[in-house]
Design an enzyme around this catalytic site. Structure first.
Site, PDB file in Angstrom:
ATOM      1  N   THR A  67       0.535  -0.813  -0.248  1.00 54.93           N
ATOM      2  CA  THR A  67      -0.103   0.069   0.385  1.00 54.93           C
ATOM      3  C   THR A  67       0.414   1.811   0.102  1.00 54.93           C
ATOM      4  O   THR A  67       2.161   0.742  -0.649  1.00 54.93           O
ATOM      5  CB  THR A  67      -1.283  -0.249   1.868  1.00 54.93           C
ATOM      6  OG1 THR A  67      -2.369   0.854   0.939  1.00 54.93           O
ATOM      7  CG2 THR A  67      -0.305  -0.065   2.121  1.00 54.93           C
ATOM      8  N   LYS A  71       3.228   1.956  -4.037  1.00 54.75           N
ATOM      9  CA  LYS A  71       2.341   0.968  -5.327  1.00 54.75           C
ATOM     10  C   LYS A  71       3.097   1.438  -6.013  1.00 54.75           C
ATOM     11  O   LYS A  71       3.302   0.594  -7.281  1.00 54.75           O
ATOM     12  CB  LYS A  71       1.226   1.167  -4.988  1.00 54.75           C
ATOM     13  CG  LYS A  71       0.627   0.423  -4.157  1.00 54.75           C
ATOM     14  CD  LYS A  71      -1.227   1.351  -4.315  1.00 54.75           C
ATOM     15  CE  LYS A  71      -1.825   0.888  -3.096  1.00 54.75           C
ATOM     16  NZ  LYS A  71      -3.709   0.694  -3.508  1.00 54.75           N
ATOM     17  N   ASN A  92       0.156  -3.970  -5.832  1.00 56.86           N
ATOM     18  CA  ASN A  92      -0.702  -3.708  -4.487  1.00 56.86           C
ATOM     19  C   ASN A  92      -0.483  -5.354  -4.281  1.00 56.86           C
ATOM     20  O   ASN A  92      -0.623  -5.701  -3.115  1.00 56.86           O
ATOM     21  CB  ASN A  92      -1.595  -2.738  -3.765  1.00 56.86           C
ATOM     22  CG  ASN A  92      -2.450  -3.921  -4.736  1.00 56.86           C
ATOM     23  OD1 ASN A  92      -3.102  -4.492  -5.480  1.00 56.86           O
ATOM     24  ND2 ASN A  92      -4.084  -3.511  -4.586  1.00 56.86           N
ATOM     25  N   ASP A 108      -6.570  -3.487  -6.983  1.00 58.69           N
ATOM     26  CA  ASP A 108      -7.997  -2.028  -6.332  1.00 58.69           C
ATOM     27  C   ASP A 108      -9.490  -2.281  -7.372  1.00 58.69           C
ATOM     28  O   ASP A 108     -10.006  -2.163  -6.787  1.00 58.69           O
ATOM     29  CB  ASP A 108      -7.221  -0.751  -6.194  1.00 58.69           C
ATOM     30  CG  ASP A 108      -6.229  -1.037  -4.749  1.00 58.69           C
ATOM     31  OD1 ASP A 108      -6.252  -1.379  -4.090  1.00 58.69           O
ATOM     32  OD2 ASP A 108      -5.810   0.013  -4.958  1.00 58.69           O
ATOM     33  N   GLY A 132      -9.594  10.976 -10.125  1.00 55.02           N
ATOM     34  CA  GLY A 132      -8.580  10.590  -9.972  1.00 55.02           C
ATOM     35  C   GLY A 132      -7.581   9.502 -10.469  1.00 55.02           C
ATOM     36  O   GLY A 132      -8.130   8.475 -11.160  1.00 55.02           O
ATOM     37  N   GLY A 135      -3.028   5.586  -7.820  1.00 58.40           N
ATOM     38  CA  GLY A 135      -2.867   3.624  -7.894  1.00 58.40           C
ATOM     39  C   GLY A 135      -3.965   3.941  -7.965  1.00 58.40           C
ATOM     40  O   GLY A 135      -4.162   2.630  -9.341  1.00 58.40           O
TER      41      GLY A 135
END
Length: 277
Positions: A67, A71, A92, A108, A132, A135
């Site tokens: 995390t 990453k 991750n 994710d 956004g 990652g």
């Protein structure tokens, strides 16, 4: 119970105070009698490459959860990357393979998409906005594209991050329609906050919720609270929503498969997890 036969999964990041994965994995391992443990390990960025290399010289390590802030760095420290990790530009999960090489993957986005599908919504052919392009946002964009989304809107204050993500998406999905630099959610079937906004009291909302249609599906990645102000505003409009921990629970079955452990359902994980807010 940890003993001399325990298999180690390192959970690497800094700080570790917000880590929730050990509160899910470890009760699950205990419930099925698997002698494995997910162990938080606080490592800062400057020491991370050396620590990662040293960890994978251990004989009882199976892999690592990765995390922030590691990453992106991890992509350059493994021997091979999955398609999802390549597009996301971040990683991750790391698996130590029998030949000693390291495989990096990114779950994710897989967790987010599994959650959308489990709630009965379609991704194939949908228009999705991801605000956004860090990652987690890049990972979600990659998995939405992989699941057949027809169009993606991408926004980040860092325009270089948006352009880099778009370039990687086009390389793998040339037919995907991309709209860059907008966070206007009007006209999108799926809307995602993949920014840190909502982590701190008083944060502004990541986009204009009044522009979201009640029929849209709205997702969140922030884990600080179950229903963030953004999700509360979307719910008030009548939108179906997905909380941040849904993405976490949905990706864990995929992680378990990746690491070679018996897998399970998100509902079973929720029942045994020890997460509290």
């Amino acid at each position: 119970m940890i003993d001399g036969n325990t298999i180690l999964i390192a959970h690497l990041g800094y700080p570790t105070t917000t880590f929730k994965a050990p509160l899910i994995y470890n009760p699950y391992f205990e419930s099925i009698g698997v002698n494995a443990v997910v162990m938080p390990m606080a490592v800062e960025a400057d020491a991370y490459p050396e620590v990662l290399a040293a960890l994978f010289r251990l004989k009882n390590i199976r892999g690592a959860l990765v995390t922030m802030p590691h990453k992106v760095t991890t992509t350059g420290l493994v021997d091979e990357l999955s398609t999802a990790a390549s597009i996301a530009g971040s990683c991750n999960a790391v698996l130590l393979r029998p030949d000693g090489t390291l495989l990096g993957d990114m779950f994710d986005g897989e967790g987010f998409v599994r959650g959308v599908l489990r709630k009965g919504r379609q991704v194939a052919g949908a228009r999705a906005l991801v605000v956004g392009s860090g990652g987690v946002g890049a990972a979600i964009a990659a998995s939405l594209a992989g699941a057949g989304a027809a169009a993606l809107g991408l926004f980040d204050l860092n325009s270089a991050a948006v352009e880099g993500l778009a370039r990687r998406l086009r390389a793998h999905y040339p037919a995907l329609a991309l709209e860059l630099g907008t966070r206007d959610p009007e006209g999108y079937d799926i809307v995602v906050n993949a920014t840190p906004l909502g982590m701190n009291d008083g944060d502004p909302l990541p986009m204009d919720v009044s522009r979201i249609a009640p029929e849209s599906f709205v997702g969140e990645v922030v884990l600080k609270s179950e229903v963030t102000p953004f999700l509360a505003a979307a719910q008030a409009k009548g939108c179906q929503t997905q909380i941040g921990t849904d993405m976490l629970f949905e990706q864990i079955p995929a992680y378990l498969e990746f690491f070679g452990f018996p897998t399970t359902t998100p509902d079973n994980l929720r029942a045994i997890a020890r997460i509290s807010y």
